[in-house]
Design a protein around this motif. Structure first.
Motif, PDB file in Angstrom:
ATOM      1  N   THR A   1      26.812  79.158  52.017  1.00  0.00           N
ATOM      2  CA  THR A   1      25.865  79.439  53.106  1.00  0.00           C
ATOM      3  C   THR A   1      26.526  79.319  54.466  1.00  0.00           C
ATOM      4  O   THR A   1      25.863  79.113  55.467  1.00  0.00           O
ATOM      5  CB  THR A   1      24.678  78.450  53.040  1.00  0.00           C
ATOM      6  N   PHE A   2      27.832  79.505  54.485  1.00  0.00           N
ATOM      7  CA  PHE A   2      28.528  79.319  55.747  1.00  0.00           C
ATOM      8  C   PHE A   2      27.991  80.230  56.843  1.00  0.00           C
ATOM      9  O   PHE A   2      27.719  79.796  57.968  1.00  0.00           O
ATOM     10  CB  PHE A   2      30.030  79.589  55.576  1.00  0.00           C
TER      11      PHE A   2
ATOM     12  N   ASP B   1      24.595  79.343  58.092  1.00  0.00           N
ATOM     13  CA  ASP B   1      24.706  78.091  58.841  1.00  0.00           C
ATOM     14  C   ASP B   1      25.277  78.351  60.227  1.00  0.00           C
ATOM     15  O   ASP B   1      24.833  77.780  61.221  1.00  0.00           O
ATOM     16  CB  ASP B   1      25.627  77.111  58.104  1.00  0.00           C
ATOM     17  N   LEU B   2      26.266  79.229  60.240  1.00  0.00           N
ATOM     18  CA  LEU B   2      26.905  79.533  61.517  1.00  0.00           C
ATOM     19  C   LEU B   2      25.898  80.159  62.472  1.00  0.00           C
ATOM     20  O   LEU B   2      25.811  79.807  63.654  1.00  0.00           O
ATOM     21  CB  LEU B   2      28.083  80.495  61.298  1.00  0.00           C
TER      22      LEU B   2
ATOM     23  N   LYS C   1      25.593  69.707  54.403  1.00  0.00           N
ATOM     24  CA  LYS C   1      25.201  70.571  55.518  1.00  0.00           C
ATOM     25  C   LYS C   1      25.775  70.047  56.846  1.00  0.00           C
ATOM     26  O   LYS C   1      26.216  70.822  57.689  1.00  0.00           O
ATOM     27  CB  LYS C   1      23.672  70.621  55.588  1.00  0.00           C
TER      28      LYS C   1
ATOM     29  N   ARG D   1      29.199  71.289  57.327  1.00  0.00           N
ATOM     30  CA  ARG D   1      29.273  72.685  57.762  1.00  0.00           C
ATOM     31  C   ARG D   1      28.936  72.818  59.238  1.00  0.00           C
ATOM     32  O   ARG D   1      29.553  73.583  59.960  1.00  0.00           O
ATOM     33  CB  ARG D   1      28.335  73.554  56.910  1.00  0.00           C
ATOM     34  N   GLU D   2      27.946  72.052  59.641  1.00  0.00           N
ATOM     35  CA  GLU D   2      27.583  72.120  61.070  1.00  0.00           C
ATOM     36  C   GLU D   2      28.737  71.638  61.942  1.00  0.00           C
ATOM     37  O   GLU D   2      29.030  72.213  62.973  1.00  0.00           O
ATOM     38  CB  GLU D   2      26.315  71.299  61.326  1.00  0.00           C
TER      39      GLU D   2
ATOM     40  N   VAL E   1      31.233  74.417  62.136  1.00  0.00           N
ATOM     41  CA  VAL E   1      30.835  75.492  63.047  1.00  0.00           C
ATOM     42  C   VAL E   1      31.090  75.102  64.495  1.00  0.00           C
ATOM     43  O   VAL E   1      31.617  75.891  65.290  1.00  0.00           O
ATOM     44  CB  VAL E   1      29.343  75.830  62.826  1.00  0.00           C
TER      45      VAL E   1
ATOM     46  N   TYR F   1      38.064  75.152  56.089  1.00  0.00           N
ATOM     47  CA  TYR F   1      36.695  75.133  55.569  1.00  0.00           C
ATOM     48  C   TYR F   1      36.683  74.757  54.088  1.00  0.00           C
ATOM     49  O   TYR F   1      35.893  73.925  53.644  1.00  0.00           O
ATOM     50  CB  TYR F   1      36.076  76.522  55.772  1.00  0.00           C
TER      51      TYR F   1
END
Lengths: 557, 183
Positions: free
Chosen positions: A149-150, A153-154, B3, B6-7, B10, B46
């Motif tokens: 889900t990158f 999410d981005l 999550k 991932r944040e 980003v 990543y």
């Protein structure tokens, strides 16, 4: 396999493309026809010669490169430039690597340059923008990690950031996930693209489509000495305008105003060309070019080139001496620039009061002493000041105010102190009302603050009279002089105290004034008058004083 | 992967891409392949985010990944290489910090500097802007730029060098002004 005729088989063999069966077929044919064998020998030999010739050429090129490297005709700086352009050859890279391996600081400097190049590209190019980078990255992420889900999410994250940064963004772009979203970067890049488009459009309009350019003269005659004569077919029109073409100035000196605000002075005998793009090329003689007083003008270079040399930019006043057929001299009177030797592809920085000579036989730039004297007539025409009356000497840039030549004794010497400057704080000048005489009063004059409005720039002149010499040569008669400036006089400083105070602001050299206190006008009898139009300054200076007399004149550009 | 991880990632992309791209370029990567290598470094990061110790400097970790990618380029055959020259990259690598040891590197604070540069570029006179655009946006050669602007190639290179100098000064001034003053 189809049966081929003998000639085709020979060609295939020469090209090393014949199959085993074809070679067998050819062998059978050769047994039957001896002339065919001879033809094949010739063909194979010729093919070998071609290969040999190509090999020789490659070796020759490689040898030439090696020679160039050993002779250092390609400098490390040039290899670095090629690296920055991403166009360095393997041999060049190896050469550069050798140089850098023994000079880590140079390697770090190159890395720094490469980083800056990369950032400039980010800042200016849509293709290198953050948006483009992240778009591409997310697409790759999606391709390489589908199911994750990158990407979403981005997008969520960037939406959150955008929401904080600017919730009213107008521009929308489609994201790789088919979502449509507001984007701060889209806005930024759209603005950037719009600015770039406008800039390009403006450039095209000003350089190619501007209808005024068709009707405005490429150059206009400003001044001309009495002895100026033209030879050949072309001469300025009656209204002083110049068409594009090559002009031969047989004698005398002239100055021209170029359409973009630059000015040019040429001293004959000279041959020069006014180009369609409003630039000038000097083929013979002496020329002096001065940048437009408004530095924000859209200009690159000084607008004057000559045989195989050109200035880059940054200079305020430069000169070219093309009187010799073997070399061309270049000199920087004020500002700093770079000079390029066009054929050799070499450039070097050139600072104020530096001079070089381009040696045409060797394609080389040679340092020579700064000597502005050959430009004295041309300089007078572009110095921005005109002597109306009195014994006045317009000094060349770099002239030492502490030295007085015998020929100048008793003359009012005019120095262009600073061709262009912007005072950071108000400059205290002596109060002076146009049309009314002012007198020196030993620092008791009233002052006023001169402020450069709207960031306008000024030029400063220093007028100097050495009274001892004046007294010796004139039996104590007052010295009278009148000067007219090409820009309005906005300030005059004639009191000693304010002269001292303003030296640093204008960058004046005061080494010759050591031990001097009173350098302004004297209280007893020295008078100064500024005309109503603020262009002309009249001076009446009494002789017999023991100290120098100086007046600083500030004009608004 | 969490999550939160991932944040974090980003955020780090935004924060570090400019510095990382500059770093990659500074190791002698062909300008046409800089973004490709930098993106690959992000993808590797990543995929290995679980291994990242959040106590460490993320930018340094990214640089380490990019550094290894560039070292690997040397092993590729010539046609697939994304660097200009093995030898040149060797020399440039030798001057770069080993990321685990050193947080500071050339090109740090890249995003702020690119933003400052963008402002500086907007202030350029039109012809200077045209010159910078031709070089950095259109990737035009010095010869092509010279033809279009009525200059000669060495003068174009010199003019670009002077423009870069003035942009560098402008950028540094803006960055210095933006820095909080310490009393």
């Amino acid at each position: 396999m189809t049966n081929l005729d003998p000639k085709n088989l020979i060609q295939l063999l020469a090209a090393e493309e014949a199959s085993d069966a074809e070679i067998s077929q050819l062998a059978r044919l050769l047994e039957q026809d001896s002339s065919l064998a001879s033809e094949l020998r010739d063909e194979l030999a010729f093919s070998e010669w071609i290969r040999q010739a190509l090999r020789d050429r490659r070796e020759q090129q490689s040898h030439a490169l090696t020679e160039a490297l050993s002779a250092q005709t390609i400098s490390t700086a040039e290899w670095q430039q090629h690296t920055r352009d991403g166009e360095i050859s393997s041999a060049g890279a190896d050469s550069l690597a050798r140089e850098l391996s023994s000079d880590p600081e140079a390697a770090i400097a190159l890395r720094r340059d490469l980083i800056e190049d990369e950032w400039i590209a980010h800042a200016i190019s849509d293709a290198k923008s953050e948006q483009a980078f992240v778009d591409s990255l997310t697409t790759r992420m999606w391709a390489e990690s589908s199911g994750d889900t990158f990407v979403s999410d981005l997008v969520t994250e960037l939406d959150r950031i955008d929401g904080v940064a600017d919730s009213t963004a107008d521009n929308v772009i489609a994201f790789p996930t088919s979502r449509v979203r507001d984007s701060w970067w889209a806005k930024t890049s759209a603005l950037g693209a719009a600015a770039a488009a406008l800039a390009i459009l403006a450039y095209v309009v000003t350089t190619q489509l501007n209808p005024q350019q068709a009707t405005t003269a490429l150059a206009t005659l400003l001044k001309s000495t009495d002895d100026a004569t033209w030879r050949g077919g072309l001469a300025p029109r009656a209204d002083g305008s110049f068409d594009s073409g090559t002009y031969q100035l047989d004698s005398g000196a002239i100055s021209l105003a170029m359409a973009d605000g630059r000015s040019l002075a040429v001293e004959g005998p000279a041959v020069f060309e006014v180009n369609d793009d409003g630039l000038a090329t000097l083929y013979e003689g002496i020329a002096l070019a001065k940048a437009s007083p408004k530095p924000s003008d859209d200009q690159i270079g000084i607008g004057l080139t000559s045989r195989n040399i050109s200035f880059v930019d940054g200079a305020i006043t430069v000169g070219i001496d093309a009187r010799s057929s073997k070399s061309t001299g270049a000199i920087v009177f004020s500002g700093e620039t770079a000079l390029c030797l066009d054929n050799a592809g070499k450039c070097r920085d050139l600072y104020q009061h530096e001079a070089v000579r381009a040696d045409h036989s060797r394609d080389k730039l040679v340092d020579v002493p700064y000597n502005p004297r050959p430009f004295s007539r041309a300089w007078e025409l572009v110095s921005g000041v005109e002597a109306n009356m009195g014994d006045i000497v317009i000094e060349l840039p770099g002239a030492d105010a502490g030295e007085t030549k015998i020929s100048n004794a008793g003359a009012l010497r005019v120095f262009v102190e600073n061709e262009r400057f912007q005072p950071e704080s108000p400059l205290e000048v002596d109060a002076m009302q146009p049309g009314l005489f002012a007198s020196g009063s030993d620092d008791e004059t009233q002052g006023e603050a001169l402020v450069a409005a709207n960031g306008n720039e000024m030029r400063s002149y220093l007028l100097q009279l050495s009274p001892g010499e004046w007294a010796d040569s004139t039996d104590g008669e007052p010295m009278e002089a009148s000067l007219t400036f090409d820009h309005p006089v906005v300030g005059v400083i004639y009191s000693s105290e304010r002269l001292w105070e303003s030296d640093d602001t204008v960058g004046a050299s005061t080494h010759h004034l050591a031990g001097t206190e009173g350098r302004g006008l004297d209280a007893m009898g020295d008078q100064i008058l500024l005309s109503e139009d603020r262009r002309t300054l009249n001076l009446r200076l009494l002789s017999g004083q023991t100290e120098i007399d100086q007046v600083r004149v500030l004009v608004a550009l | 992967m969490e999550k939160a991880d991932r944040e974090l990632f980003v955020e780090q992309v935004r924060e570090h891409h400019a510095s990382l791209r500059g770093f990659v370029r500074s190791l002698g990567v062909n300008p046409l392949w800089v973004d490709d290598v930098a993106q690959e470094a992000f993808i590797v990061a990543y995929n290995r985010l679980d291994e990242f110790d959040q106590e460490r400097d993320f930018g340094a970790w990214l640089r380490g990944i990019a550094r290894n990618l560039v070292i690997n380029e040397r092993r590729k055959d010539a046609r697939r290489k994304r660097i200009l020259s093995d030898n040149l990259t060797d020399v440039l690598l030798a001057t770069s910090s080993v990321p685990e040891d050193e947080a500071e590197e050339l090109g740090d604070r890249g995003l702020a500097k690119v933003n400052a540069l963008r402002e500086c570029i907007q202030e350029l006179p039109e012809k200077s802007l045209a010159l910078v655009q031709a070089k950095y946006e259109e990737n035009a050669s010095a010869q092509d730029i010279a033809d279009n602007l009525g200059m000669n190639p060495p003068a174009v290179r010199k003019a670009l060098e002077r423009l870069r100098t003035s942009l560098r000064k402008c950028m540094e001034k803006r960055i210095d002004n933006a820095l909080p003053t310490t009393s």
